[in-house]
Motif scaffolding. Structure first.
Motif, PDB file in Angstrom:
ATOM      1  N   PHE A 100      41.621  19.870 -39.117  1.00 44.39           N
ATOM      2  CA  PHE A 100      40.452  19.314 -38.798  1.00 44.39           C
ATOM      3  C   PHE A 100      39.572  20.358 -39.205  1.00 44.39           C
ATOM      4  N   ARG A 105      35.430  18.820 -36.974  1.00 44.15           N
ATOM      5  CA  ARG A 105      35.556  19.004 -35.517  1.00 44.15           C
ATOM      6  C   ARG A 105      35.545  20.636 -35.222  1.00 44.15           C
ATOM      7  N   ASP A 155      39.847   8.124 -45.780  1.00 43.11           N
ATOM      8  CA  ASP A 155      40.200   8.233 -44.159  1.00 43.11           C
ATOM      9  C   ASP A 155      39.438   7.100 -43.690  1.00 43.11           C
ATOM     10  N   THR A 203      41.267  14.420 -47.152  1.00 45.08           N
ATOM     11  CA  THR A 203      40.911  13.037 -46.881  1.00 45.08           C
ATOM     12  C   THR A 203      39.581  12.687 -46.443  1.00 45.08           C
ATOM     13  N   LYS A 222      51.861   9.290 -38.633  1.00 40.68           N
ATOM     14  CA  LYS A 222      51.152  10.211 -38.248  1.00 40.68           C
ATOM     15  C   LYS A 222      51.107  10.782 -36.679  1.00 40.68           C
ATOM     16  N   ASN A 254      43.604   6.536 -38.440  1.00 43.70           N
ATOM     17  CA  ASN A 254      43.688   6.928 -36.828  1.00 43.70           C
ATOM     18  C   ASN A 254      43.435   6.064 -35.936  1.00 43.70           C
ATOM     19  N   ARG A 291      33.329  16.275 -43.932  1.00 48.20           N
ATOM     20  CA  ARG A 291      32.083  15.596 -43.422  1.00 48.20           C
ATOM     21  C   ARG A 291      31.332  15.412 -44.567  1.00 48.20           C
ATOM     22  N   ALA A 340      41.352  17.361 -43.210  1.00 50.66           N
ATOM     23  CA  ALA A 340      40.857  16.390 -42.700  1.00 50.66           C
ATOM     24  C   ALA A 340      39.404  16.602 -41.931  1.00 50.66           C
ATOM     25  N   SER A 341      38.949  15.612 -41.494  1.00 50.46           N
ATOM     26  CA  SER A 341      37.685  15.890 -40.815  1.00 50.46           C
ATOM     27  C   SER A 341      36.672  16.295 -41.431  1.00 50.46           C
TER      28      SER A 341
HETATM   29  O1  G3P Z   1      41.467  12.497 -40.573  1.00 53.56           O
HETATM   30  C1  G3P Z   1      41.089  12.954 -39.452  1.00 53.56           C
HETATM   31  C2  G3P Z   1      39.468  12.366 -39.202  1.00 53.56           C
HETATM   32  O2  G3P Z   1      39.582  11.139 -39.092  1.00 53.56           O
HETATM   33  C3  G3P Z   1      38.903  13.158 -38.003  1.00 53.56           C
HETATM   34  O3  G3P Z   1      37.310  12.916 -38.793  1.00 53.56           O
HETATM   35  O4  G3P Z   1      35.046  12.936 -38.676  1.00 53.56           O
HETATM   36  O5  G3P Z   1      36.473  11.989 -36.642  1.00 53.56           O
HETATM   37  O6  G3P Z   1      36.294  14.512 -37.217  1.00 53.56           O
HETATM   38  P1  G3P Z   1      36.194  13.004 -37.768  1.00 53.56           P
END
Ligand code: G3P
Length: 226
Positions: A132, A135, A6, A194, A86, A28, A177, A174-175
């Motif tokens: 996500f 988040r 990512d 990712t 996307k 993104n 951590r 996604a998202s």
């Molecule tokens: O793929 C989505 C991701 O980039 C969002 O990650 O850590 O900004 O919530 P984050």
């Protein structure tokens, strides 16, 4: 489970690709801004990522109406055969996804936070759906629980007639951590995670591996040289 990176950082992508286990890349607008990307360079940058990456590369449309998203999606898809467009999970995004999917263009529906959103994304023809995790955690909800519900709900149905012919829908966690998020996503059967580069490194590294390796190196020096 497959690993996507990512990031929009070419150095990170080249490095991770060289490890031999990378299956794709997601980008993104935030990630492109983070590397100091310029608008005029965006198409060439995506092309370069597509050359380095053996697998799908998600590039995000930033339009907000279906006609804008469709036009952008067609331009992005023309950059390289492995581009995935996307698109945010919203009404205009669903409509654009249906049109692009009908044209054989793969779509990753992003910013997905609920089971109904995920099912609608799959019905509109998305090839990938990106719930996500982090988040959701950020607002004191349980992102992993939400991901789990989406994985289960999608597995209850057959979406093979909804999208680009012959391609099933896959869930991209996604998202992400932490390596713990990766473990939980894998245990529930998410198709893909990712992850940022720092998390991918943490997935490889383990203190017991590091310590064990040091002990082996030390003991090897004690082996009689004859
Ligand atoms: O793929 C989505 C991701 O980039 C969002 O990650 O850590 O900004 O919530 P984050």
């Amino acid at each position: 489970m497959k690993f996507f990176l990512d990031t929009a950082d070419l150095t990170e992508i080249e490095e991770a690709a060289s490890w031999g286990a990378l299956a794709g890349v997601t980008t993104n607008p935030t990630l492109y801004a983070r590397i100091g990307g310029k608008l005029a360079d965006f198409p060439e940058h995506i092309k370069r990522i597509c050359e380095i990456t053996e697998g799908p590369v998600s590039a995000e449309a930033v339009g907000t109406t279906r006609s804008e998203i469709i036009a952008e999606g067609r331009q992005l898809a023309a950059l390289a055969p492995n581009v995935v467009v996307k698109i945010p999970t919203m009404i205009e995004g669903l409509a654009a996804t249906r049109t692009l999917a009908n044209e054989g263009i793969a779509v990753n529906m992003t910013l997905c936070f609920s089971v109904p959103q995920a099912i609608l994304a799959a019905r509109s023809g998305a090839r990938y759906i990106s719930p996500f995790v982090g988040r959701f955690d950020d607002i004191s909800e349980d992102g992993i629980e939400q991901l789990s519900q989406i994985v289960v709900a999608l597995s209850n149905y057959d979406f093979s007639d909804s999208g680009v012919s012959g391609q099933s829908v896959e869930v991209i966690a996604a998202s992400i951590r932490s390596a713990q998020h990766v473990t939980q996503a894998a245990l529930m059967g998410a198709d893909i995670a990712t992850v940022p580069f720092n998390v991918l490194k943490k997935c490889v590294e383990h203190p017991l591996t590091t310590n064990g390796l040091l002990a082996f190196e030390k003991d090897w020096e004690k082996v009689i040289q004859a």
